[in-house]
Design an enzyme around this catalytic site. Structure first.
Site, PDB file in Angstrom:
ATOM      1  N   THR A 224      19.971  51.262  38.388  1.00 57.14           N
ATOM      2  CA  THR A 224      19.483  50.579  37.186  1.00 57.14           C
ATOM      3  C   THR A 224      20.207  49.273  36.892  1.00 57.14           C
ATOM      4  OG1 THR A 224      20.949  51.836  35.740  1.00 57.14           O
ATOM      5  CG2 THR A 224      18.765  52.745  36.133  1.00 57.14           C
TER       6      THR A 224
ATOM      7  N   ALA B  96      23.730  55.943  33.311  1.00 57.69           N
ATOM      8  CA  ALA B  96      24.221  57.314  33.153  1.00 57.69           C
ATOM      9  C   ALA B  96      23.450  58.203  34.110  1.00 57.69           C
ATOM     10  CB  ALA B  96      24.016  57.788  31.717  1.00 57.69           C
TER      11      ALA B  96
ATOM     12  N   LYS C 138      28.539  60.561  33.245  1.00 59.21           N
ATOM     13  CA  LYS C 138      28.695  59.586  34.323  1.00 59.21           C
ATOM     14  C   LYS C 138      28.995  60.358  35.592  1.00 59.21           C
ATOM     15  CE  LYS C 138      28.987  55.850  34.666  1.00 59.21           C
ATOM     16  NZ  LYS C 138      27.895  55.228  35.401  1.00 59.21           N
TER      17      LYS C 138
ATOM     18  N   GLU D 108      34.654  52.159  37.087  1.00 64.18           N
ATOM     19  CA  GLU D 108      33.700  52.159  35.981  1.00 64.18           C
ATOM     20  C   GLU D 108      34.370  52.606  34.688  1.00 64.18           C
ATOM     21  OE1 GLU D 108      30.560  54.680  37.378  1.00 64.18           O
ATOM     22  OE2 GLU D 108      29.544  53.042  38.403  1.00 64.18           O
TER      23      GLU D 108
END
Length: 128
Positions: A16, A77, A88, A97
């Protein structure tokens, strides 16, 4: 939008994030007289993938050693429940991250339900 001119932006990884980087690039490369144009931003990646996307989009590239405090981070997510609690993943980028993710704008699309969890594939839950 949660991203503004002058911000230091954490850029996550996954399927994404491609869309988020594309939108950042669209706004960054708008004509100078456009109200939506992003100026004076710095993109801080969490992974090789994010670095490649930032460079390919001709966005300003920074790193955590030069920009340890970020204004916003954009990432996906792996799961979102009905209360918008996020999970996550534990992939290779997980540590980086988590370091970058002091604030999150999570881009995700809920695709189907499985055992009371919403499994996500692709684009838009916003949290800060």
């Amino acid at each position: 939008m949660h991203v503004f001119s002058g911000q230091k932006i954490g850029v996550g990884s996954g399927s994404t994030i491609v869309y988020a980087v594309q939108r950042l690039a669209e706004r960054f490369h708008l004509p100078a007289d456009s109200k939506e144009r992003l100026t004076d931003i710095m993109c801080v990646p969490t992974s090789f993938q994010a670095t490649s996307l930032i460079v390919e989009a001709k966005l300003p590239l920074g790193d955590l050693s030069r920009y340890p405090e970020l204004d916003v981070a954009i990432d996906g997510a792996d799961e979102v429940d009905e209360h918008l609690n996020l999970i996550k993943g534990g992939g290779g980028c997980a540590l980086q991250e988590k370091i970058v993710a002091s604030k999150y704008v999570v881009h995700t699309t809920i695709s189907h339900h499985h055992n009371h969890h919403c499994i996500t594939d692709s684009v838009v839950v916003l949290l800060l």
